[in-house]
Design an enzyme around this catalytic site. Structure first.
Site, PDB file in Angstrom:
ATOM      1  N   ARG A   1       0.812  -1.220   0.000  1.00 15.05           N
ATOM      2  CA  ARG A   1       0.000   0.000   0.000  1.00 15.05           C
ATOM      3  C   ARG A   1       0.846   1.272   0.000  1.00 15.05           C
ATOM      4  O   ARG A   1       0.489   2.279   0.621  1.00 15.05           O
ATOM      5  CB  ARG A   1      -0.964   0.014   1.192  1.00 15.05           C
ATOM      6  CG  ARG A   1      -1.957  -1.135   1.204  1.00 15.05           C
ATOM      7  CD  ARG A   1      -2.903  -1.101  -0.012  1.00 15.05           C
ATOM      8  NE  ARG A   1      -3.814  -2.236   0.017  1.00 15.05           N
ATOM      9  CZ  ARG A   1      -3.590  -3.408  -0.577  1.00 15.05           C
ATOM     10  NH1 ARG A   1      -2.464  -3.585  -1.276  1.00 15.05           N
ATOM     11  NH2 ARG A   1      -4.469  -4.378  -0.520  1.00 15.05           N
TER      12      ARG A   1
ATOM     13  N   SER B   1     -11.342   1.461   2.273  1.00 22.25           N
ATOM     14  CA  SER B   1     -10.714   0.962   3.498  1.00 22.25           C
ATOM     15  C   SER B   1     -10.114   2.117   4.294  1.00 22.25           C
ATOM     16  O   SER B   1      -9.377   2.936   3.754  1.00 22.25           O
ATOM     17  CB  SER B   1      -9.619  -0.053   3.168  1.00 22.25           C
ATOM     18  OG  SER B   1     -10.161  -1.213   2.578  1.00 22.25           O
TER      19      SER B   1
ATOM     20  N   GLU C   1      -5.195   4.514   6.121  1.00 24.09           N
ATOM     21  CA  GLU C   1      -5.037   4.326   4.682  1.00 24.09           C
ATOM     22  C   GLU C   1      -5.646   5.510   3.949  1.00 24.09           C
ATOM     23  O   GLU C   1      -5.183   5.910   2.886  1.00 24.09           O
ATOM     24  CB  GLU C   1      -5.701   3.025   4.228  1.00 24.09           C
ATOM     25  CG  GLU C   1      -5.476   2.693   2.768  1.00 24.09           C
ATOM     26  CD  GLU C   1      -5.842   1.269   2.416  1.00 24.09           C
ATOM     27  OE1 GLU C   1      -6.400   1.071   1.315  1.00 24.09           O
ATOM     28  OE2 GLU C   1      -5.571   0.352   3.220  1.00 24.09           O
TER      29      GLU C   1
END
Length: 324
Positions: free
Chosen positions: A183, A232, A302
């Protein structure tokens, strides 16, 4: 933070922007742009006509004017005090295309929806992109953060990323230069992604369609896809699932103001009823605290938080210290 004043900023640019073809909007409401449908104003929003127009604008933008890129508006939370300086929002006309670029290769604009790349790949028998069918957002953001799902990641398909820096200089970054990890990419923060070149592999279209149908069915079952959400909320810690930690901390369905951790998937934060940016960020920080006190794990956001707070409505980030 002071309230933004877009008219003043636009006036300060004077005649330097007279040949700019894109749209300049002072005091632009960010709650119309972000998927959370919350947040304050962009002092000045710029939507470039194409890459050349973007370059022309960047070359005349003073160095002391902040520049923020928002893409399609997913995966971001805008604070109620708004975003100072220029907010860059790429236009669909100039940066939303997707096309074949050679054998098993696809070139997509930065705000092309991920699922459109998946559909293009399926239509042309190119495997390796079905996971994009279940990821909300645009390709630029996916390339920037190495978005992934169903055991696959963006880094597996990227050949090169086309970008422009704050000075208006073009760059082409190879997969290695992107420095991908979970990520995350190592691309400089000031690089504005414009297009991404991908490569897949030959695959039967029927098989790809079945994989995409499975992704869609699963997503509709376990994610609040019809709610106002940015995707998310927290990254998965090494070897752990953020949603499980949140659930075990008793935060499934937790409500603060108009914001809620989804009861369907508790790593998704939703604007259930006129939530403010304050509601959403306060909820996220409260979840981080509860998870840490339960498991000792410090969740990392995130979702990006952008802009400044309204006076008296600041949210203090949880630092990883348990309550007394």
């Amino acid at each position: 933070m002071k309230q933004v004043n877009g008219e003043k900023l636009l006036a300060s640019l004077g005649d330097s922007v007279k040949d700019i073809r894109g749209r300049l909007t002072p005091d632009a409401p960010m709650d119309r742009v972000t998927w959370f449908r919350a947040g304050g104003l962009a002092e000045l929003m710029f939507q470039p006509h194409d890459t050349d127009d973007l370059i022309d604008f960047l070359k005349i933008l003073p160095d002391d004017v902040p520049l923020t890129v928002v893409g399609v508006g997913s995966n971001i939370l805008v604070r109620d005090g708004g975003i100072p300086g220029v907010v860059l929002r790429l236009s669909a006309k100039g940066f939303g295309s997707v096309e074949l670029a050679g054998e098993n290769r696809i070139l997509a604009g930065a705000i092309c929806p991920d699922k459109h790349v998946a559909a293009m790949a399926m239509d042309n028998g190119i495997g390796g992109f079905h996971f994009y069918y279940g990821i909300p957002g645009g390709i630029g953001g996916a390339a920037r953060m190495n978005a992934g799902a169903n055991g696959a990641e963006t880094c597996e398909r990227v050949i090169e990323v086309h970008a422009v820096d704050r000075k208006g200089v073009k760059h082409v970054l190879t997969n290695d230069q992107m420095g991908y990890t979970y990520r995350h990419s190592a691309a400089a923060d000031d690089l504005i992604f414009t297009h991404v070149l991908f490569e897949g592999y030959p695959e039967d279209r029927t098989k790809i369609r079945a994989e995409m149908d499975a992704v869609r069915a699963h997503r509709e079952t376990v994610q609040p896809i019809r709610e106002k959400t940015g995707g998310s909320t927290f990254k998965n810690p090494d070897g752990l699932s953020a949603w499980k930690l949140i659930d075990e901390a008793g935060c499934r369905g937790l409500v603060i103001g108009g914001a809620q951790m989804s009861s369907l998937h508790c790593n998704f934060m939703i604007n259930m009823e006129q939530a403010t940016g304050y509601d959403l960020e306060y909820l996220g920080e409260q979840v981080r605290r509860e998870v840490f006190e339960k498991s000792g794990v410090k969740l990392e956001w995130e979702i990006k938080r952008l802009g400044g707070f309204m006076p008296g409505r600041e949210v203090r980030p949880f630092q990883g210290v348990t309550t007394e």
